[in-house]
Structures are given as structure tokens and as C-alpha cells.
Design a protein around this motif. Structure first.
Motif, short mmCIF file in Angstrom:
data_model
loop_
_atom_site.label_atom_id
_atom_site.label_comp_id
_atom_site.label_asym_id
_atom_site.label_seq_id
_atom_site.Cartn_x
_atom_site.Cartn_y
_atom_site.Cartn_z
N ALA A 307 5.29 65.75 39.51
CA ALA A 307 6.22 66.65 40.19
C ALA A 307 6.75 66.00 41.46
O ALA A 307 7.35 66.67 42.31
N ASP A 308 6.52 64.68 41.61
CA ASP A 308 6.89 63.99 42.85
C ASP A 308 8.40 64.01 43.08
O ASP A 308 9.19 63.83 42.15
N ARG A 309 8.75 64.18 44.33
CA ARG A 309 10.14 63.98 44.76
C ARG A 309 10.09 63.61 46.25
O ARG A 309 10.62 64.28 47.13
N GLY A 310 9.40 62.47 46.45
CA GLY A 310 9.04 62.04 47.79
C GLY A 310 10.22 61.87 48.73
O GLY A 310 10.18 62.32 49.88
N ALA A 311 11.28 61.23 48.27
CA ALA A 311 12.42 60.96 49.16
C ALA A 311 13.11 62.26 49.56
O ALA A 311 13.56 62.41 50.70
N GLU A 312 13.18 63.22 48.64
CA GLU A 312 13.80 64.51 48.98
C GLU A 312 12.95 65.26 50.00
O GLU A 312 13.47 65.89 50.92
N GLN A 313 11.63 65.15 49.83
CA GLN A 313 10.75 65.83 50.79
C GLN A 313 10.87 65.20 52.18
O GLN A 313 10.87 65.89 53.18
N ARG A 314 11.01 63.88 52.22
CA ARG A 314 11.19 63.21 53.51
C ARG A 314 12.46 63.70 54.21
O ARG A 314 12.50 63.82 55.42
N LEU A 315 13.46 64.00 53.39
CA LEU A 315 14.74 64.46 53.95
C LEU A 315 14.55 65.77 54.72
O LEU A 315 15.26 66.05 55.69
N GLY A 316 13.56 66.55 54.29
CA GLY A 316 13.33 67.85 54.93
C GLY A 316 12.44 67.77 56.17
O GLY A 316 12.19 68.79 56.82
N VAL A 317 11.95 66.59 56.52
CA VAL A 317 11.02 66.47 57.65
C VAL A 317 11.81 66.49 58.97
O VAL A 317 12.72 65.69 59.17
N ALA A 318 11.43 67.40 59.84
CA ALA A 318 12.09 67.44 61.16
C ALA A 318 11.54 66.29 62.01
O ALA A 318 10.40 65.86 61.81
N ASP A 319 12.32 65.77 62.90
CA ASP A 319 11.91 64.65 63.76
C ASP A 319 11.32 63.50 62.94
O ASP A 319 10.23 63.00 63.22
N ARG A 320 12.03 63.14 61.92
CA ARG A 320 11.53 62.11 61.00
C ARG A 320 11.35 60.77 61.72
O ARG A 320 12.25 60.30 62.41
N GLY A 321 10.16 60.20 61.55
CA GLY A 321 9.88 58.87 62.11
C GLY A 321 9.26 58.01 61.04
O GLY A 321 9.31 58.35 59.86
N ALA A 322 8.63 56.90 61.43
CA ALA A 322 8.00 56.02 60.45
C ALA A 322 6.97 56.82 59.64
O ALA A 322 6.30 57.71 60.17
N LEU A 323 6.86 56.49 58.36
CA LEU A 323 5.94 57.22 57.47
C LEU A 323 4.49 56.93 57.86
O LEU A 323 3.66 57.83 57.89
N TYR A 324 4.17 55.67 58.12
CA TYR A 324 2.80 55.27 58.46
C TYR A 324 2.78 54.41 59.71
O TYR A 324 3.71 53.63 59.94
N ARG A 325 1.69 54.50 60.43
CA ARG A 325 1.44 53.55 61.52
C ARG A 325 0.62 52.40 60.97
O ARG A 325 -0.03 52.53 59.93
N ILE A 326 0.61 51.32 61.69
CA ILE A 326 -0.03 50.10 61.18
C ILE A 326 -1.51 50.31 60.87
O ILE A 326 -2.03 49.78 59.87
N ASP A 327 -2.22 51.13 61.67
CA ASP A 327 -3.65 51.29 61.40
C ASP A 327 -3.89 51.98 60.06
O ASP A 327 -4.84 51.65 59.34
#
Ligand code: SAM
Length: 342
Positions: A307-327
């Protein structure tokens, strides 16, 4: 051929990206900006026989497109041998590779002879000094030699991938179109994505599809959309003189609804979405001696529940920044784009 296996949104299991190594010989700022990485353990990397076996099982379930990627696929020793093994596999009608081109001049002809059908070369800039600053490599000439060798080896439908980043290469769109046109290739501009590895991502660096079309429209005049494969990630366009190019608008106009792609990492972890939190460990089953039917059942059942739709879900994130930090990437390198395969 058997009925396609479909997920919860009716998307077929059709296209597989095979990452054959997590190593890369570039350090692109948007993908692998660090000097040091946590690599997949050597013993976990699938052998060619294991990879070929997985492709056979996927092909039996309807996968007909396979794209070799990485990391940098040309760093995998004897890649042409693996290409030959997959090319002979019944059901795989389209075998392609995405490469940064650094080693392509030496390998284009043997890969072609082994049965590789299509090549996409990543080329973010025509300016060597920009590549040095952005990918920490002084080998721009090798990429150009690789592109020439691919043409000479008879690869048709050559594609060039360009990740467009504001303030880095967004002034080169027309130059890249002209470069591709002169080589009978097609450039595909990719919106900068906030995938794992892009730890310096921010929305203001993203040049949207709309903005790219406006820029190119000012230069070339009317740009028409070209109808094509509804499952292809790129929207294609035609300039007034007939030159075509593509835009992959994964960030501002995601195409999850038509996504038929999944990814197997070099250690046999299967990801159903580029943004998925977790993957399915196929290596464990392979190495425990599971038969093809058992592997196929796991793959079919998993895809049917997708049921994945990762990129669409990212579109809905407010204050979108990098998905992961290096750690968190270091804690699990499977989150890295260079591990998942772009
Ligand atoms: N090493 C090969 C290459 O350079 O083409 C294959 C692997 S690379 C991860 C595959 C593609 O992903 C490349 O075209 C690369 O530019 C793209 N890519 C990597 N990070 C990206 C990002 N943050 N946003 C958009 N595309 C990205």
C-alpha cells in the motif's frame, strides 16, 4: 504469461531495480556527501547465482523490466557475466542499467555483447569544475568518454539523468538538452528528492517540473507533452523542433499511483518503495534453502499487500526537511539511496 500480481491499488509487479553493489566511486552531494560510510557486510552480498535465482522468481511473477543500479553498478566485478545470466532469463524483455559512466568506456562493448539493452548515464553538469565541487571527482572526461563508448557499442535510446539543484546546475538545462540532442540521447531532468543520503536536502533547492518547463519554454517556445508509458517515471515533452526530453517530478508531482517498481539491494533486501522504512529479507530465505515456490509465495503475498505511496506522503509533510540525518543512516545503511538503488 501469468496474470500480473497486483498490489492493493492494482499496481502490477512489473519492474525491478537490482542494486548490485552499495559502493560508489563518486560522492555526490545529494546522495553520498560523506567521506566514510557503513558498508553492507561482504558476506551478505548476493552471488550472481543468488541474484539470477531471484530474477527468475520475480520474472515468474510478471517482472519483465530489470534495471541494474547501485551504488555504482560498474564497480561490481564481472558485471557482464551477471548481465549475460539475466539476459538469458525468459520473461525479462527489458534489461537496462543506470551508471555514473566513469567506467563505461571500458565496459560498454562487453556489456552490450552480454545482452544489456539500454543504458542511462547520470550527467549532472557539463562543467568539470562543477563536478569536482559537487561529486568530488575530477573525472568528468571519463563520463563523456563513457557516453561516447555507449553510442559506439550500439546502445540505442541512450538516456542521460540530471538531478537539477537550484544554484548548482539549474542554469544548464538548455545546454544539457543540446548536448543530448547532438548525441542522439534524451535527457531526463530529475527533481531533487529527499531520499536517504540526501542529508542536505531542503525544499528551496528543488527546481520543480513547472519551473523547468517555464525556463525551457522561454528559451525554446511552445513545449508539448508526449504521451507514453503510464508506468514510466518520466513525463516526456517535445520542443518545437521535435527534440524530446523528460522530467521526473518525484518531489512536486509524485507518481505513486502508477508505480510498478520495487528494489532489491545487493544483500537481497527487497524494498517496495524508495521511501519504505523497512525491506523484506529475501537473502535469509534463499540461504536457508527455500525453493522457488516458497520464495514466490513470499514475494506474491507481500506485493499483494503493498500500500506504499511514499513520495505522495512526503508531499503532505509540513516543514519538509531531509528524510534522515546521518546518524540514522549510519545505524541502518539500508536507508541509503546508494544501498537501495536509485
Ligand atoms: N551510480 C549510478 C548513477 O550514478 O547513475 C546508479 C545509482 S544512482 C543512486 C541512481 C540515480 O539516482 C542517479 O541518476 C542519481 O542522480 C539519482 N539520485 C541520487 N540521489 C538523488 C536525489 N537525492 N534526488 C534525485 N535523484 C537522485
Amino acid at each position: 504469461m501469468s496474470e500480473a500480481v497486483r498490489d492493493t491499488f492494482g499496481r502490477p509487479l512489473a519492474s525491478l531495480r537490482l542494486s548490485v553493489t552499495d559502493r560508489c566511486n563518486l560522492r555526490c552531494r545529494y546522495c553520498m556527501p560523506e567521506d566514510q560510510y557503513v558498508w553492507l557486510p561482504r558476506a551478505s552480498i548476493l552471488t550472481f547465482e543468488e541474484t539470477e535465482r531471484l530474477v527468475r522468481v520475480f520474472a515468474g511473477l510478471g517482472v519483465h523490466k530489470v534495471r541494474l543500479t547501485g551504488g555504482e553498478p560498474l564497480l561490481r566485478h564481472d558485471l557482464a557475466m551477471l548481465v549475460g545470466m539475466i539476459a538469458r532469463r525468459e520473461g525479462v524483455s527489458d534489461l537496462a542499467m543506470t551508471t555514473n559512466g566513469l567506467l563505461l568506456a571500458q565496459q560498454a562493448a562487453p556489456l552490450r555483447a552480454a545482452g544489456l539493452r539500454r543504458v542511462t548515464v547520470s550527467l549532472d553538469t557539463l562543467r568539470p569544475e562543477r563536478m569536482l565541487a559537487f561529486a568530488k571527482s575530477a573525472r568528468h572526461a571519463d563520463v563523456l568518454a563513457g557516453i561516447a563508448a555507449a553510442r559506439a557499442a550500439g546502445f540505442g535510446a541512450l538516456k542521460l539523468n540530471t538531478v537539477v539543484i537550484r544554484g548548482f546546475n539549474d542554469d544548464e538545462l538548455a545546454d544539457l538538452i543540446e548536448f543530448a540532442r547532438a548525441r542522439d540521447a534524451e535527457v531526463r531532468f530529475i527533481e531533487y528528492m529527499d531520499v536517504g543520503g540526501a542529508t542536505r536536502w531542503s525544499m528551496d533547492q528543488v527546481v520543480s517540473q513547472r519551473e523547468m518547463l517555464e525556463t525551457l519554454g522561454r528559451r525554446y517556445g511552445r513545449i508539448e507533452p508526449v504521451a507514453g508509458d503510464p508506468h514510466a517515471p518520466a513525463d516526456r515533452f517535445r520542443l518545437p523542433d521535435g527534440t524530446t526530453f523528460g522530467i521526473i517530478a518525484s518531489t512536486t508531482a509524485p507518481f505513486c499511483r502508477s508505480c510498478d517498481r520495487s528494489r532489491v539491494t545487493a544483500d537481497g533486501t527487497w524494498f517496495l518503495c524508495l521511501y519504505a522504512e523497512r525491506g523484506v529479507d529475501l537473502r535469509d530465505l534463499l540461504r536457508r534453502g527455500a525453493g522457488d515456490a516458497e520464495l514466490a509465495a513470499l514475494i506474491r503475498d507481500t506485493w499483494q499487500g503493498r500500500a506504499d505511496r511514499g513520495a505522495e506522503q512526503r508531499l503532505g509533510v509540513a516543514d519538509r526537511g531531509a528524510l534522515y540525518r546521518i546518524d540514522s543512516l549510519r545505524a541502518d545503511p539500508h536507508r541509503e539511496m546508494h544501498t537501495r538503488g536509485g
